[in-house]
Design an enzyme around this catalytic site. Structure first.
Site, short mmCIF file in Angstrom:
data_model
loop_
_atom_site.label_atom_id
_atom_site.label_comp_id
_atom_site.label_asym_id
_atom_site.label_seq_id
_atom_site.Cartn_x
_atom_site.Cartn_y
_atom_site.Cartn_z
N LYS A 271 0.86 -1.19 0.00
CA LYS A 271 0.00 0.00 0.00
C LYS A 271 0.89 1.23 0.00
O LYS A 271 1.84 1.33 0.78
CB LYS A 271 -0.88 0.03 1.24
CG LYS A 271 -1.68 1.32 1.34
CD LYS A 271 -2.63 1.33 2.49
CE LYS A 271 -1.99 1.97 3.70
NZ LYS A 271 -2.98 2.30 4.74
C1 R5P Z 1 -1.95 4.46 7.92
O1 R5P Z 1 -0.91 3.85 7.93
C2 R5P Z 1 -3.17 3.81 8.24
O2 R5P Z 1 -2.82 2.46 8.20
C3 R5P Z 1 -4.39 4.00 7.33
O3 R5P Z 1 -5.05 2.78 7.26
C4 R5P Z 1 -4.10 4.41 5.92
O4 R5P Z 1 -3.44 5.61 5.90
C5 R5P Z 1 -5.36 4.45 5.04
O5 R5P Z 1 -6.27 5.34 5.50
P1 R5P Z 1 -6.52 6.76 4.82
O6 R5P Z 1 -7.22 6.49 3.53
O7 R5P Z 1 -7.39 7.48 5.79
O8 R5P Z 1 -5.19 7.41 4.59
#
Ligand code: R5P
Length: 270
Positions: free
Chosen positions: A172
């Site tokens: 990710k």
């Molecule tokens: C960050 O490391 C967190 O794991 C969140 O899950 C990630 O950032 C995704 O969430 P958002 O779309 O709010 O950035």
């Protein structure tokens, strides 16, 4: 690939499209109280029908999500720091057999390339992958942004490629200019985080751009659960990811859902 690994991966990445809509609600693990996640169970309940999987910590999973919930779990296993300290010094926070007990479909942890915690977090990743390979659990590496590092294709591409080289099954990262290059250089599926809340149309566009550039989906949180119409947003993002909808069509789904929801509450439509 072992059957168990393959089966778990297919619960995350829809086999028909190879893509996923992962709903992220793990923010509290370093942010503490997070707007929209005061009652995580209530927040996600209407969203689960549109999520391919749910990314969260074991604390919230055990306390807030009913055991009967039929949603594949991507379990966060790293943490140990907060916004008040050096974020990159994360360690592993879950005994890996607990991922088995919790029936996780995948495990996930952050790596902080370019930060103080680079070595430790990359070795955490290697340890999680050893466990994953032994026990059939896919590992999602989260490329957290190192201190003072620019979120550009060169830096994010470095973090993604290193994660894949260590054996991560999915990565990710953030969308950026030149995202195609990141995907081209990362031999595993790449999904994007949504980042801080932005206007709904821009968030839909972000997802669309990422998909056009080769992303295998989203791992999105705040732009869904902090929206003025979370169901509309997840449905819109889902249309982009799983049905190749364009921005206009997907944003229309959000707008219609929002109008329906306002009308259902007897409120004037905007
Ligand atoms: C960050 O490391 C967190 O794991 C969140 O899950 C990630 O950032 C995704 O969430 P958002 O779309 O709010 O950035």
């Amino acid at each position: 690939m072992d059957w168990g690994m393959k089966n778990r991966l297919s619960r995350i990445l829809n086999p028909a499209t190879g893509r996923t809509v992962m709903l992220a609600i793990d923010h509290g693990y370093f942010l503490g109280p997070t707007s929209g996640l005061e009652d995580p169970g209530a927040t996600v309940e209407p969203l689960l029908p549109y999520a391919d999987s749910l990314m969260l910590t074991r604390g919230v999973l055990r306390r807030c999500i009913p055991g009967e919930a039929n949603v594949p779990v991507v379990l966060r296993i790293s943490g140990g720091t907060s916004i008040l300290t050096e974020l990159s010094n994360e360690g592993l926070t879950v005994a890996l057999e607990d991922a088995v007990r919790l029936n996780a479909s995948a495990i996930t942890l952050s790596v902080f390339v370019g930060s103080d915690g680079e070595r430790t977090t990359l070795l955490n990743l290697a340890k999680a992958i050893d466990f994953g390979e032994r026990n059939g659990f896919p590992v999602l590496a989260v490329t957290a942004v190192g201190k003072d590092m620019v979120r550009d294709a060169r830096y994010l591409g470095l973090a993604c490629r290193i994660s894949a080289e260590l054996g991560a099954h999915m990565v990710k990262t953030y969308y950026c200019d030149g995202f195609e290059e990141i995907v081209r250089n990362t031999p595993v599926p790449v999904v994007i985080a949504g980042g801080k809340k932005i206007p709904e149309r821009e968030a839909v566009e972000l997802a669309w751009r990422a998909i056009q550039s080769g992303a295998s989906g989203v791992d999105m949180g705040r732009n869904i659960f902090q929206s003025d119409c979370p169901v509309g947003m997840i449905r819109a993002v889902r249309a982009v990811v799983q049905e190749n909808a364009d921005v206009k069509t997907a944003f229309g789904i959000y707008t219609e859902e929002k109008e329906r929801s306002l009308a259902g509450r007897g409120l004037p439509q905007q």
